[in-house]
Design an enzyme around this catalytic site. Structure first.
Site, PDB file in Angstrom:
ATOM      1  N   PRO A 366       0.643  -1.084  -0.112  1.00 30.80           N
ATOM      2  CA  PRO A 366      -0.116  -0.042  -0.098  1.00 30.80           C
ATOM      3  C   PRO A 366       0.818   1.144  -0.091  1.00 30.80           C
ATOM      4  O   PRO A 366       2.158   1.372   0.488  1.00 30.80           O
ATOM      5  CB  PRO A 366      -0.830   0.069   1.309  1.00 30.80           C
ATOM      6  CG  PRO A 366      -0.864  -1.599   1.780  1.00 30.80           C
ATOM      7  CD  PRO A 366       0.539  -2.031   1.248  1.00 30.80           C
ATOM      8  N   GLY A 367       0.327   2.260  -0.622  1.00 32.93           N
ATOM      9  CA  GLY A 367       1.025   3.457  -0.600  1.00 32.93           C
ATOM     10  C   GLY A 367       2.195   3.687  -1.503  1.00 32.93           C
ATOM     11  O   GLY A 367       2.943   4.832  -1.401  1.00 32.93           O
ATOM     12  N   GLY A 369       1.905   3.994  -5.147  1.00 28.77           N
ATOM     13  CA  GLY A 369       1.639   4.729  -6.261  1.00 28.77           C
ATOM     14  C   GLY A 369       0.715   3.948  -7.410  1.00 28.77           C
ATOM     15  O   GLY A 369       0.921   4.356  -8.516  1.00 28.77           O
ATOM     16  N   SER A 688      10.965 -19.562   3.227  1.00 31.46           N
ATOM     17  CA  SER A 688      12.427 -18.702   3.307  1.00 31.46           C
ATOM     18  C   SER A 688      13.285 -18.567   4.259  1.00 31.46           C
ATOM     19  O   SER A 688      14.158 -17.835   4.262  1.00 31.46           O
ATOM     20  CB  SER A 688      11.971 -17.484   2.324  1.00 31.46           C
ATOM     21  OG  SER A 688      11.139 -16.511   3.089  1.00 31.46           O
ATOM     22  N   LYS A 731      12.559  -7.523   0.003  1.00 29.19           N
ATOM     23  CA  LYS A 731      13.568  -7.712   1.115  1.00 29.19           C
ATOM     24  C   LYS A 731      14.853  -6.965   1.203  1.00 29.19           C
ATOM     25  O   LYS A 731      15.189  -6.757   2.136  1.00 29.19           O
ATOM     26  CB  LYS A 731      13.972  -9.279   0.961  1.00 29.19           C
ATOM     27  CG  LYS A 731      12.497 -10.221   1.036  1.00 29.19           C
ATOM     28  CD  LYS A 731      13.297 -11.899   0.971  1.00 29.19           C
ATOM     29  CE  LYS A 731      11.898 -12.644   1.364  1.00 29.19           C
ATOM     30  NZ  LYS A 731      12.227 -14.134   1.093  1.00 29.19           N
TER      31      LYS A 731
END
Length: 783
Positions: A366-367, A369, A688, A731
Site C-alpha cells: 500500500p501507498g 502509487g 524462506s 527484502k
C-alpha cells in the site's frame, strides 16, 4: 410629442419607395397598425421617408431569422403604407403608426443593401367573372367569418363591426387573411394573389381548416366532459391537448416522444445481427406498453442504457513516447523499472496502431502509487479514466449485471463505467483485485474471467444487456497487494508489473516533490511559511514511517502542518517555521521506531531474516534459547504449517552438522531448544526462513554471535542445499531500512539482482550460496 410628428395620409404614391423588411408576417392593404422600429438603418429610412412623402414599402423576408437581409432575401410583392404618426421611445427605438394602402411589385432595386430603395409598380385588384358570383363568394366569406368569430373569443366586437363596414370584396379577404392564424408564407401567397376571386377562395380554404380544428376541439371537450368531474380541470386540459395533437398527427404523450427519441438514436447507431433484432424487439414492445405498467419502467431503463453506451469503434491512440515519459516522471519519482515496462507497452501500441486493450496487474504494498500510475497511463494515452474497487465484493452480479427479471435491476460495473465515460476505449482501473470474496451469490473472480480474457471479451455478455458488447478496446489495469489470493486462471490473463517499496532517500525526494507541496495547499499554508531540513525528513522516514509505502509519511507531514497552521492563526513565533531532527518530536511526539530498535543479532542464538509480506519487505529477528532438562524442540511466534516444517528441517540439519563443528552431543540431549519469531501476534508462513532458523540454532549451539549487520534469506533442504526464494527486491529494501550491510541469498536468485536499482544495492554486499556450508563460512569464520 410635437405637432410635426403627426402626419396626414396622402393617396398619391411615389414610384420609388424606401423598403422596410418584415421578419414576422406580411401586412395587407387596408390595415391600420403600429410597427416597432429598432435598427439604425430602419430608423434612418423612416426619417428619409417622412422628409419625402411619408410613404414606405413593407416587404416580407423569405426566412424569419434573417437579421441582416439583402435584396435577394426579400419577396417581390409588398404593401405600400403611409406613416400616420411617429413616437420616439426612451430606449432609442421608434414606434410608427401606419395605414397600408396598396400592393406593389418591385421592378428593381436602386439600393440593394440596407437601407433599401426600390422602383415599384402598383397593382390594382383584378375582378373577373360575373358580379353575382363575386357577391356570393363575399357573402360566404362573411358568413364563415361570423361563425368563426362566435366561437373564438379573440375576435372583438370592434373587429366584427370593421368587417361589416368594409364593402370591397378584396379588402374583406385581406382583412380576414390578416387575422387568421395562418403560416407566414401562406399569407404572403394571399398577398401575391391579385385576382379577388382566387384570393377569396384561398381565404375560404384556410377558414374551413380553422373551423375543422374548432369542431375537433368541441368534440374532444364533449367526450372528455362525460368522463371527468368539475374538479378535474387540470386533467381535462391535458386530455384536450392530447386529442388535438393526435388529430394533427403529432406525438400525443411522453411515451410517444420517448419512443421517437429512442428510435432515432437506434436507427443512427445502425446495429446488426443479434443486437439489432433484440433492440428493435424491445423498442416495439415499449411502443405498446402502458406507462402504468411495471414492465414499462424496466424496458425504458434498458433502452436508455442501450442508447447511452459507446457503440462506435474508437480512433487509434495517438501515442507519444516522449510525452508519456514526461508524464510518468512528472507524476512519480523512482520506479524506473515500472516506467520502463509501461513505456515498452506504449511503444507496442504505437507500432500496432490500433485500440485493442490489454490487462495489466500492478502488484505492490500500500501507498507506493499503483492507482496514480493508472491515472498517468490514461493521461499518456489521452483516454478517459474510470476506477472501481472490487475489495470485499461477493456478488458476481456486480461484474456481470442483474438479469432484468426484477424492477431495479442494473448492468454490472463494467457496463456502468462505459455508460459514464461514453468511450469504447477507456482505461479501467480495478482496485484490490486480490481481496475479492465469494459467497452463495456467486464468485466475482470467476465472472471477471470473461471480461479480462482478450479472446472472450470481444463478445462480453452482461446479464442485464443480454447482447454481446465488445470490451476488447478497454485497457484494464488491476491492482493488488499480493498475488497469493488471486485465482490462478485470472492471474494467467494479466501481465504482472511489480512495484516495490521505497528506501529512505526515495521517500525524502518524494516528500520534497509531491507530499509537502500538496499538504501545504491542503492546509492553507504558504510555501514559504515552513522549511524542512533534510535530516528531519530522514528522521520521519526512519522513526515514524518505516513501511514500504508513503501513507504514514504523508500522515506525519499533515500532522506537522496542522500544528503549524494553529501557530500561524494564533500568531506564535515568526515565519518561516523550520523543521529539524532536533525539534521534530515537538510536532510528532516520540518516534514509533528508535535507532535502538533496529534489529540486531548481538547474542548467540539470534539471527536476522528477511521476509516478504503484502505490505512490502520486512526484517525478522529469530531467537533461540536452551533450557536444561530433557531433550525437546519448541516453536512459538504464530508460524504457519510450511514454516513449522522448515523449522523442523533446520533443527534436524543443525543436529546433523553439530558434531562436525565441535558441538557436544549432550547439548541437544540435555536441553529443550525453544525457537521464537517475534512479533507473536503477526501470522508468519513460508519456507524462506530456513537458513535463518538454522543459523539461530547453530549460533546457540556454538555459543557464538553471527557476523554483525548481516541478514539472510533462503529455503533449506534436508541435506543442506539452499533453494531459491521470491520477493528479493522488497527484502533488500527492508534490509537497507534496517542498516544491513551483508545479505546472504540463494545463488539461484543472483539473476534477480539485475532488477534491483543500483541506489538500493549501494553499500550492501550480496553473498550468493548454494549450500549451507557456504553460510557457515560467511557467518562464523570471522574470528
Amino acid at each position: 410629442m410635437e405637432a410635426k410628428d403627426i402626419i396626414q395620409t396622402d393617396q398619391n404614391l411615389p414610384d420609388i419607395l424606401y423598403i422596410i423588411p418584415l421578419l414576422g408576417k406580411p401586412i395587407f392593404p387596408g390595415i391600420f397598425t403600429p410597427i416597432m422600429i429598432s435598427s439604425e438603418d430602419d430608423k434612418l429610412l423612416v426619417e428619409k421617408a417622412m422628409e419625402a412623402d411619408n410613404t414606405i414599402g413593407l416587404v416580407l423576408t423569405r426566412e424569419d431569422d434573417q437579421d441582416m437581409p439583402t435584396s435577394d432575401d426579400l419577396f417581390q410583392v409588398g404593401t405600400a403604407a403611409k406613416i400616420v404618426k411617429r413616437i420616439k421611445l426612451p430606449d432609442g427605438s421608434m414606434n410608427i403608426f401606419i395605414t397600408t394602402v396598396k400592393r406593389f411589385i418591385i421592378k428593381n432595386y436602386v439600393s440593394k443593401k440596407s437601407p433599401f430603395l426600390a422602383k415599384v409598380d402598383y397593382v390594382d385588384d383584378i375582378s373577373e367573372g360575373p358580379d353575382e358570383e363575386l357577391k356570393a363568394l363575399t357573402r360566404s366569406l362573411l358568413q364563415e367569418m361570423k361563425e368563426l368569430s362566435q366561437d373564438n373569443p379573440l375576435f372583438t366586437e370592434e373587429m366584427r363591426l370593421n368587417m361589416v363596414n368594409i364593402d370591397n370584396p378584396g379588402k374583406i379577404a385581406d382583412f380576414i387573411a390578416s387575422i387568421l392564424n395562418v403560416d407566414r408564407l401562406k399569407q404572403q401567397k394571399i398577398l401575391e394573389t391579385f385576382n379577388v376571386r382566387n384570393r377569396i377562395e384561398q381565404v375560404l380554404v384556410f377558414m374551413k381548416n380553422e373551423q375543422h380544428l374548432i369542431r375537433i376541439q368541441k368534440k374532444v371537450a364533449t367526450e372528455i366532459n362525460e368522463r371527468i368531474e368539475k374538479n378535474q380541470r387540470e386533467y381535462f386540459l391535458r386530455e384536450e391537448l392530447k386529442e388535438i395533437k393526435r388529430e394533427l398527427g403529432e406525438p400525443s404523450d411522453a411515451r410517444s416522444s420517448e419512443y421517437q427519441k429512442y428510435k432515432e438514436i437506434i436507427d443512427r447507431l445502425d446495429f446488426e445481427g443479434e443486437v439489432k433484432e433484440q433492440v428493435e424487439s424491445e423498442l416495439e414492445k415499449f411502443a405498446i406498453m402502458e406507462p402504468q405498467s411495471s414492465e414499462y419502467i424496466v424496458t425504458r431503463n434498458y433502452l436508455d442504457t442501450i442508447v447511452n453506451l459507446p457503440w462506435e469503434d474508437p480512433e487509434p491512440d495517438n501515442v507519444d513516447l516522449a510525452k508519456g515519459e514526461k508524464i510518468l516522471n512528472r507524476d512519480h519519482y523512482g520506479l524506473e523499472d515500472v516506467k520502463e515496462r509501461i513505456l515498452e507497452y506504449l511503444a507496442v501500441r504505437k507500432l500496432k496502431n490500433d485500440t485493442k486493450g490489454s490487462i495489466v496487474l500492478l502488484v505492490g504494498p500500500p501507498g507506493v502509487g499503483k492507482t496514480s500510475i493508472g491515472k498517468s497511463i490514461a493521461d499518456t494515452l489521452n483516454r478517459k479514466f474510470f476506477r472501481f474497487s472490487v475489495g470485499g465484493m461477493r456478488d458476481e452480479a456486480e461484474i456481470k449485471g442483474h438479469r432484468r427479471t426484477y424492477i431495479g435491476s442494473m448492468p454490472g460495473k463494467i457496463i456502468q463505467g462505459l455508460k459514464i465515460v461514453k468511450s469504447k476505449a477507456p482505461v479501467f482501473m480495478i482496485d484490490e483485485i486480490d481481496k475479492l470474496g465469494a459467497s452463495y451469490q456467486g464468485d466475482p473472480s470467476s465472472a471477471l474471467l470473461e471480461a479480462l480474457d482478450p479472446e472472450q471479451n470481444v463478445e462480453f455478455r452482461d446479464h442485464y444487456l443480454d447482447i454481446p458488447f465488445d470490451l476488447s478496446h478497454i485497457l484494464f489495469i488491476c491492482t493488488a497487494n499480493s498475488m497469493d489470493t488471486i485465482p490462478r486462471p485470472l492471474l494467467d490473463r494479466m501481465e504482472v508489473i511489480r512495484l516495490s517499496g521505497y528506501i529512505t532517500d526515495e521517500k525524502v525526494e518524494i516528500a520534497k516533490r509531491y507530499i509537502i507541496p500538496k499538504s501545504l495547499k491542503t492546509h492553507g499554508l504558504d510555501k514559504n511559511s515552513i522549511r524542512y531540513r533534510k535530516n528531519a525528513l530522514e528522521a520521519i522516514a526512519d522513526g515514524y514511517a518505516r513501511e514500504a509505502g508513503m501513507r504514514n509519511f504523508e500522515k506525519s507531514i499533515d500532522r506537522i502542518h496542522r500544528k503549524v497552521a494553529r501557530k500561524v492563526v494564533e500568531g506564535k513565533d515568526e515565519l518561516p517555521y523550520t523543521i529539524t531532527r532536533e525539534n521534530l518530536e515537538e510536532y510528532l511526539q516520540k518516534p514509533y521506531f528508535r535507532e535502538g530498535e533496529i534489529k540486531k543479532a548481538d547474542k548467540p542464538g539470534t539471527s536476522i531474516g528477511l521476509a516478504w509480506t503484502s505490505l512490502g519487505g520486512d526484517t525478522l529477528i529469530i531467537e533461540s534459547v536452551a533450557i536444561p532438562g530433557k531433550e525437546g524442540f519448541k516453536l512459538t511466534g504464530q508460524m504457519g504449517d510450511v514454516m513449522k516444517e522448515s523449522a523442523s528441517i533446520a533443527y534436524t540439519y543443525t543436529r546433523k552438522i553439530a558434531d562436525d563443528l565441535g558441538v557436544d552431543k549432550k547439548f541437544f540431549e540435555g536441553n529443550t531448544i525453544h525457537l521464537h519469531i517475534p512479533e507473536g501476534a503477526t501470522p508468519k508462513d513460508g519456507p524462506s526462513a530456513g537458513i535463518t532458523m538454522t543459523t539461530a540454532l547453530l549460533s546457540l549451539a556454538l555459543g557464538k554471535k553471527i557476523k554483525p549487520a548481516t541478514a539472510m534469506t533462503g529455503e533449506l533442504s534436508l541435506v543442506g542445499k539452499v533453494l531459491p526464494i521470491g520477493g528479493l527486491k522488497e527484502k533488500t529494501i527492508a534490509a537497507r531500512r534496517n542498516k544491513i550491510r551483508d545479505i546472504i541469498i540463494p545463488e539461484a536468485n543472483e539473476r534477480d539482482l539485475d532488477e534491483i536499482p543500483e541506489h538500493i544495492k549501494k553499500g550492501i554486499t550480496f553473498h550468493p550460496v548454494t549450500h549451507y556450508d557456504d553460510v557457515i563460512k560467511i557467518l562464523f569464520d570471522q574470528e
